[in-house]
Design a protein around this motif. Structure first.
Motif, PDB file in Angstrom:
ATOM      1  N   VAL A   1       0.844  -1.203   0.000  1.00  0.00           N
ATOM      2  CA  VAL A   1       0.000   0.000   0.000  1.00  0.00           C
ATOM      3  C   VAL A   1       0.876   1.248   0.000  1.00  0.00           C
ATOM      4  CG1 VAL A   1      -1.656   1.353   1.352  1.00  0.00           C
ATOM      5  CG2 VAL A   1      -1.941  -1.119   1.145  1.00  0.00           C
ATOM      6  N   ALA A   2       1.854   1.294   0.903  1.00  0.00           N
ATOM      7  CA  ALA A   2       2.700   2.477   1.036  1.00  0.00           C
ATOM      8  C   ALA A   2       3.503   2.755  -0.240  1.00  0.00           C
ATOM      9  CB  ALA A   2       3.650   2.307   2.222  1.00  0.00           C
ATOM     10  N   LEU A   3       3.954   1.701  -0.910  1.00  0.00           N
ATOM     11  CA  LEU A   3       4.754   1.865  -2.129  1.00  0.00           C
ATOM     12  C   LEU A   3       3.946   2.417  -3.300  1.00  0.00           C
ATOM     13  CD1 LEU A   3       6.803  -1.458  -2.051  1.00  0.00           C
ATOM     14  CD2 LEU A   3       7.787   0.846  -1.997  1.00  0.00           C
ATOM     15  N   THR A   4       2.630   2.319  -3.226  1.00  0.00           N
ATOM     16  CA  THR A   4       1.800   2.632  -4.401  1.00  0.00           C
ATOM     17  C   THR A   4       0.941   3.873  -4.199  1.00  0.00           C
ATOM     18  OG1 THR A   4       0.161   1.038  -3.582  1.00  0.00           O
ATOM     19  CG2 THR A   4       1.741   0.258  -5.228  1.00  0.00           C
ATOM     20  N   ARG A   5       1.408   4.823  -3.381  1.00  0.00           N
ATOM     21  CA  ARG A   5       0.649   6.055  -3.159  1.00  0.00           C
ATOM     22  C   ARG A   5       1.109   7.198  -4.051  1.00  0.00           C
ATOM     23  NH1 ARG A   5      -3.449   4.316  -2.262  1.00  0.00           N
ATOM     24  NH2 ARG A   5      -2.444   2.378  -2.862  1.00  0.00           N
ATOM     25  N   ALA A   6       2.190   6.997  -4.824  1.00  0.00           N
ATOM     26  CA  ALA A   6       2.790   8.092  -5.588  1.00  0.00           C
ATOM     27  C   ALA A   6       2.198   8.196  -6.988  1.00  0.00           C
ATOM     28  CB  ALA A   6       4.296   7.887  -5.687  1.00  0.00           C
ATOM     29  N   VAL A   7       1.994   9.439  -7.445  1.00  0.00           N
ATOM     30  CA  VAL A   7       1.478   9.701  -8.783  1.00  0.00           C
ATOM     31  C   VAL A   7       2.609  10.042  -9.751  1.00  0.00           C
ATOM     32  CG1 VAL A   7      -0.019  11.222 -10.145  1.00  0.00           C
ATOM     33  CG2 VAL A   7      -0.737  10.468  -7.881  1.00  0.00           C
ATOM     34  N   SER A   8       3.623  10.750  -9.271  1.00  0.00           N
ATOM     35  CA  SER A   8       4.704  11.183 -10.163  1.00  0.00           C
ATOM     36  C   SER A   8       6.084  10.706  -9.746  1.00  0.00           C
ATOM     37  CB  SER A   8       4.716  12.719 -10.267  1.00  0.00           C
ATOM     38  OG  SER A   8       3.515  13.193 -10.835  1.00  0.00           O
ATOM     39  N   GLY A   9       6.291  10.450  -8.463  1.00  0.00           N
ATOM     40  CA  GLY A   9       7.626  10.035  -8.062  1.00  0.00           C
ATOM     41  C   GLY A   9       7.654   9.397  -6.689  1.00  0.00           C
ATOM     42  N   LEU A  10       8.560   8.407  -6.525  1.00  0.00           N
ATOM     43  CA  LEU A  10       8.721   7.709  -5.246  1.00  0.00           C
ATOM     44  C   LEU A  10      10.203   7.632  -4.905  1.00  0.00           C
ATOM     45  CD1 LEU A  10       7.752   5.853  -2.877  1.00  0.00           C
ATOM     46  CD2 LEU A  10       8.017   3.922  -4.469  1.00  0.00           C
ATOM     47  N   THR A  11      10.520   8.040  -3.682  1.00  0.00           N
ATOM     48  CA  THR A  11      11.868   7.863  -3.153  1.00  0.00           C
ATOM     49  C   THR A  11      11.768   6.978  -1.921  1.00  0.00           C
ATOM     50  OG1 THR A  11      12.539  10.064  -3.919  1.00  0.00           O
ATOM     51  CG2 THR A  11      13.912   9.013  -2.233  1.00  0.00           C
ATOM     52  N   VAL A  12      12.412   5.829  -1.970  1.00  0.00           N
ATOM     53  CA  VAL A  12      12.433   4.897  -0.839  1.00  0.00           C
ATOM     54  C   VAL A  12      13.732   5.127  -0.081  1.00  0.00           C
ATOM     55  CG1 VAL A  12      12.425   2.487  -0.125  1.00  0.00           C
ATOM     56  CG2 VAL A  12      11.058   3.209  -2.097  1.00  0.00           C
ATOM     57  N   THR A  13      13.632   5.503   1.188  1.00  0.00           N
ATOM     58  CA  THR A  13      14.822   5.729   2.003  1.00  0.00           C
ATOM     59  C   THR A  13      14.935   4.633   3.061  1.00  0.00           C
ATOM     60  OG1 THR A  13      13.624   7.156   3.564  1.00  0.00           O
ATOM     61  CG2 THR A  13      14.665   8.219   1.680  1.00  0.00           C
ATOM     62  N   HIS A  14      16.172   4.125   3.273  1.00  0.00           N
ATOM     63  CA  HIS A  14      16.325   3.056   4.261  1.00  0.00           C
ATOM     64  C   HIS A  14      17.740   3.042   4.815  1.00  0.00           C
ATOM     65  CE1 HIS A  14      18.663   0.066   1.786  1.00  0.00           C
ATOM     66  NE2 HIS A  14      18.241   0.881   0.840  1.00  0.00           N
ATOM     67  N   ALA A  15      17.822   2.835   6.139  1.00  0.00           N
ATOM     68  CA  ALA A  15      19.104   2.593   6.802  1.00  0.00           C
ATOM     69  C   ALA A  15      19.251   1.101   7.071  1.00  0.00           C
ATOM     70  CB  ALA A  15      19.195   3.387   8.097  1.00  0.00           C
ATOM     71  N   ALA A  16      18.104   0.471   7.448  1.00  0.00           N
ATOM     72  CA  ALA A  16      18.088  -0.979   7.657  1.00  0.00           C
ATOM     73  C   ALA A  16      17.968  -1.689   6.307  1.00  0.00           C
ATOM     74  CB  ALA A  16      16.912  -1.352   8.556  1.00  0.00           C
ATOM     75  N   PRO A  17      18.345  -2.967   6.245  1.00  0.00           N
ATOM     76  CA  PRO A  17      18.196  -3.711   4.983  1.00  0.00           C
ATOM     77  C   PRO A  17      16.735  -3.740   4.530  1.00  0.00           C
ATOM     78  CG  PRO A  17      19.580  -4.915   6.528  1.00  0.00           C
ATOM     79  CD  PRO A  17      18.994  -3.774   7.299  1.00  0.00           C
ATOM     80  N   LEU A  18      16.543  -3.766   3.220  1.00  0.00           N
ATOM     81  CA  LEU A  18      15.192  -3.859   2.669  1.00  0.00           C
ATOM     82  C   LEU A  18      14.641  -5.263   2.865  1.00  0.00           C
ATOM     83  CD1 LEU A  18      15.776  -1.994  -0.714  1.00  0.00           C
ATOM     84  CD2 LEU A  18      14.427  -1.150   1.210  1.00  0.00           C
ATOM     85  N   PRO A  19      13.315  -5.418   2.926  1.00  0.00           N
ATOM     86  CA  PRO A  19      12.734  -6.773   2.984  1.00  0.00           C
ATOM     87  C   PRO A  19      13.196  -7.598   1.788  1.00  0.00           C
ATOM     88  CG  PRO A  19      11.060  -5.115   3.451  1.00  0.00           C
ATOM     89  CD  PRO A  19      12.270  -4.370   2.987  1.00  0.00           C
ATOM     90  N   GLU A  20      13.547  -8.850   2.029  1.00  0.00           N
ATOM     91  CA  GLU A  20      14.090  -9.691   0.959  1.00  0.00           C
ATOM     92  C   GLU A  20      13.114  -9.886  -0.184  1.00  0.00           C
ATOM     93  OE1 GLU A  20      12.960 -14.048   2.877  1.00  0.00           O
ATOM     94  OE2 GLU A  20      15.023 -13.339   2.954  1.00  0.00           O
ATOM     95  N   GLN A  21      11.789  -9.749   0.083  1.00  0.00           N
ATOM     96  CA  GLN A  21      10.788  -9.946  -0.973  1.00  0.00           C
ATOM     97  C   GLN A  21      10.873  -8.865  -2.053  1.00  0.00           C
ATOM     98  OE1 GLN A  21      10.235 -10.022   2.260  1.00  0.00           O
ATOM     99  NE2 GLN A  21       9.169 -11.935   2.790  1.00  0.00           N
ATOM    100  N   LEU A  22      11.527  -7.725  -1.736  1.00  0.00           N
ATOM    101  CA  LEU A  22      11.705  -6.679  -2.745  1.00  0.00           C
ATOM    102  C   LEU A  22      12.904  -6.967  -3.648  1.00  0.00           C
ATOM    103  CD1 LEU A  22      10.933  -3.402  -0.754  1.00  0.00           C
ATOM    104  CD2 LEU A  22       9.599  -4.414  -2.613  1.00  0.00           C
ATOM    105  N   GLY A  23      13.589  -8.073  -3.380  1.00  0.00           N
ATOM    106  CA  GLY A  23      14.687  -8.470  -4.257  1.00  0.00           C
ATOM    107  C   GLY A  23      15.918  -7.605  -4.062  1.00  0.00           C
TER     108      GLY A  23
END
Length: 679
Positions: A657-679
């Motif tokens: 849900v959170a990943l799909t709220r953007a209409v024109s641009g998305l910036t994902v910021t992370h200090a911890a490792p990303l969930p493995e399901q995102l590849g």
């Protein structure tokens, strides 16, 4: 003297100015109505005054909203026999009907049958349209137009740039209508009939919410008199969501549609407590409906004593076996508990009247009513079929282990019964710490006692998150009407989220509903939806991924950061663009990010608060992001979003849900490792 150059844009602007003047005249005509001589009484005068007030509001000309957005030039007059040489007609398509002083249309309502080809005509199926013209606006000013010659075989089909620009236009403020951009597959759902229920499975950005709202507007246009009597209701997941969508229908001239959450519908008691996931799942299970029914009807006691009615010098005796037959007949009829209780004294009185007639008397209805009110009859009814308060019934079920066990036998196992029993029983309905799930149980019990009022049409959005008992609560509000059910199985983020639409519709009482699937994405950029769709095999394996039809690829970036200062910097970058920005984060991280934004001097809003030109950043807890959209999104710490939920699957759905709220641009910021399901 030189010949004036033909200027189509100037002519269209002139028609827009004339149409606005005509709409203003329509409004002034309504405002000038004198009802002093036509009102029979004060009540009629108030009703008429209210209707006039609503009509005036519906005729408001919104300066920044285009009055018309398209034009259709027919080859032949609509409805004609299309004879050789028949003259075609020209119609301007807009949000509402506008006519001149002679009653001739200047703008045709988008919902009218003659407007349908604007959404469905194509080079392959021109629908007798010679030319379709789309208009481009800057604010409320008409600044461009674009033509499609549908009947010209020499002109190749092409994507409308004005249509793409309208879809991608930056969003500031509440949700807009999509009336100018409705696609053929969406239009088919919008114009489906009132009698049938439609379930729309739509991934992020497919426009399912807008389709549902526009279907309400269409149904009010096509069946206004019927729905004026029966009512319409839009149900959303929370207040923030309802605030976000609340301007769509008024912009289309529809002011009478009510909005509510499921919690609003079942607000029989004050909510003071919460359930853990296990208890909430059991309380939301459809088996609880049968537990409640058993508990309620356990109050009915078959009579063992006769009823003796004294009238004057005569005594009339209704034996116990006859009373038992009456009670069993009422039970077999399966009518509401309260209705049966109201019928019982009349049935007993009728038995007395039969005896009176056999003895030569000629009693009438007044005598039967008097017998029904007799103290002996009232005492018998109280003993046989006592009044039951729904809240007290649920209170006893959740407080009394023996009472629950007796009526949940064969339905709930011992662990399930233990899960829903209160550790510390409440003393009264008022002092109980009721949860949201408890309120739904009370609503079910209330309906068992007395039938819930049914509306003509209900729209249920974000439906995938409802429990079976919540579906039943909504279904009670449209037993004699129809529904539009909107949702996405991949975005189900409650422990009781529905597993299939067939199952959900069965609980809703609409097993025969038509299920439609929207897979064309108009909102989310290609790179963003492709990235988010990596989660689908883990959260909803059977669903078709959304395919973005956006020509603009949008901005997408995954950025490793070292702390909140870097997240704030990403927000600053997004705010350099036109439009709105949403900073979405796990609920637990919101206070830290709020403090960082404040320290950086960046003003921000909460979900549901309306963005302005000066304040375009909204700080959104992930639990409230569903249904909202922003031009640019900064998503903080995806792993924290997943970890914030009770189980991994629900967490991954929340992340989707959170990943799909953007209409024109998305910036994902992370200090911890990303969930493995995102590849």
């Amino acid at each position: 003297m030189s010949t004036p150059v033909d200027d189509p844009l100037a002519r269209e602007r002139s028609h827009l100015a004339a149409s606005r003047a005509a709409l203003r005249a329509m409004r002034e005509d309504v405002e000038a109505l004198d009802i002093s001589d036509v009102s029979a009484n004060w009540v009629n005068a108030q009703v008429l005054a209210r209707q006039i007030e609503e009509r005036v509001k519906a005729l408001a000309d919104l300066s920044d909203t285009p009055l018309f957005f398209g034009r259709l030039d027919y080859l032949h007059a609509p409805g004609s026999d299309r004879a050789e040489g028949a003259d075609g007609e020209r119609f301007y398509i807009g949000r509402r009907h506008v006519h001149d002083h002679d009653g001739d249309p200047m703008v045709i309502d988008w919902r009218a049958p003659v407007s349908q080809p604007f959404y469905r005509a194509s080079k392959k199926h021109p629908m007798d349209i010679a030319l379709r013209r789309r208009f481009g606006y800057t604010g409320g000013d008409l600044t461009a137009y674009e033509d499609e010659h549908l009947s010209d075989p020499g002109e190749a089909a092409r994507t409308s740039k004005l249509l793409q620009q309208e879809i991608e236009r930056p969003r500031v403020g509440p949700m807009r209508d999509i009336v100018a951009t409705i696609q053929p597959e969406q239009d088919e759902i919008v114009r489906s009939g009132l009698s049938g229920t439609v379930c729309v499975q739509g991934g992020p950005g497919t426009g399912k919410t807008a389709v549902g709202l526009h279907r309400v507007a269409y149904l009010l246009y096509a069946h206004r008199e019927r729905l004026a009597r029966t009512g319409t209701l839009v149900i959303g997941p929370n207040r923030s969501f309802l605030h976000y969508i609340e301007q769509v229908l008024p912009a289309l001239g529809e002011l009478t549609v009510q909005q509510a959450t499921v919690e609003d519908l079942v607000a029989h008691v004050e909510i003071k407590g919460t359930d853990d996931a296990t208890a909430a799942v059991v309380k939301g299970d459809a088996r609880m409906a049968e537990v409640l029914r058993r508990a309620l009807y356990s109050h009915v006691t078959l009579p063992t004593e006769p009823v003796v009615v004294v009238r004057g010098s005569r005594r009339w005796r209704v034996p116990a076996y006859e009373l038992e037959a009456i009670v069993r007949e009422l039970l077999d009829r399966d009518i509401r508990y309260g209705a049966a209780r109201e019928a019982l004294p009349q049935r007993i009185a009728h038995a007395v009247l039969v005896q009176m007639e056999r003895s030569g008397e000629a009693p009438d209805d007044r005598v039967q009513d008097a017998v029904a009110r007799n103290s002996a009859v009232k005492a018998a009814v109280k003993a046989i079929w006592p009044a039951v308060d729904p809240a007290k019934l649920v209170l006893r079920l959740l407080s009394d282990a023996e009472f629950l066990a007796a009526h949940a036998d064969g339905l709930l196992d011992a662990d399930e019964q233990k899960a829903i029993l209160w550790a510390k029983p409440a003393r009264s309905v008022k002092s109980a710490r009721w949860s949201t799930a408890d309120a739904v149980l009370i609503d079910e019990a209330t309906d068992l006692v007395q039938r819930t009022h049914s509306l003509g049409h209900v729209v249920l959005d974000e439906a995938q998150d409802l429990s079976p008992m919540q579906y039943r609560a909504v279904g009670r509000r449209c037993t004699t009407g129809s529904a539009t059910v909107l949702g996405d199985l991949a975005q189900g983020t409650t422990p009781w989220a529905t597993r299939s639409w067939q199952e959900a519709l069965a609980h809703l009482g609409k097993q025969d509903a038509v299920i439609e699937e929207l897979t064309a994405g108009f909102r989310v950029p290609t790179d963003v939806i492709t990235y988010a769709s990596r989660l689908l095999p883990h959260i909803a394996p059977g669903l078709t991924p959304v395919v973005s039809i956006r020509e603009n690829p949008g901005h997408f970036e995954v950025r490793r950061v070292s702390g909140t200062d870097d997240v704030v910097a990403a927000c600053r970058e997004s705010l350099r663009h036109e439009g709105s920005t949403g900073l979405i984060a796990a609920d637990a991280r919101v206070p830290e990010l709020a403090a960082a934004l404040t320290a950086a001097g960046i003003p921000y809003l909460g979900p549901g608060e309306e963005t302005t030109r000066d304040t375009r950043l909204t700080l959104v807890p992930a639990s409230l992001a569903k249904g909202l959209e922003y031009d640019y999104v900064v998503l903080d710490e995806p792993s924290a979003v997943v970890d914030g939920e009770p189980d991994e699957r629900t967490g991954l759905r929340r992340l989707y849900v959170a990943l799909t709220r953007a209409v024109s641009g998305l910036t994902v910021t992370h200090a911890a490792p990303l969930p493995e399901q995102l590849g």
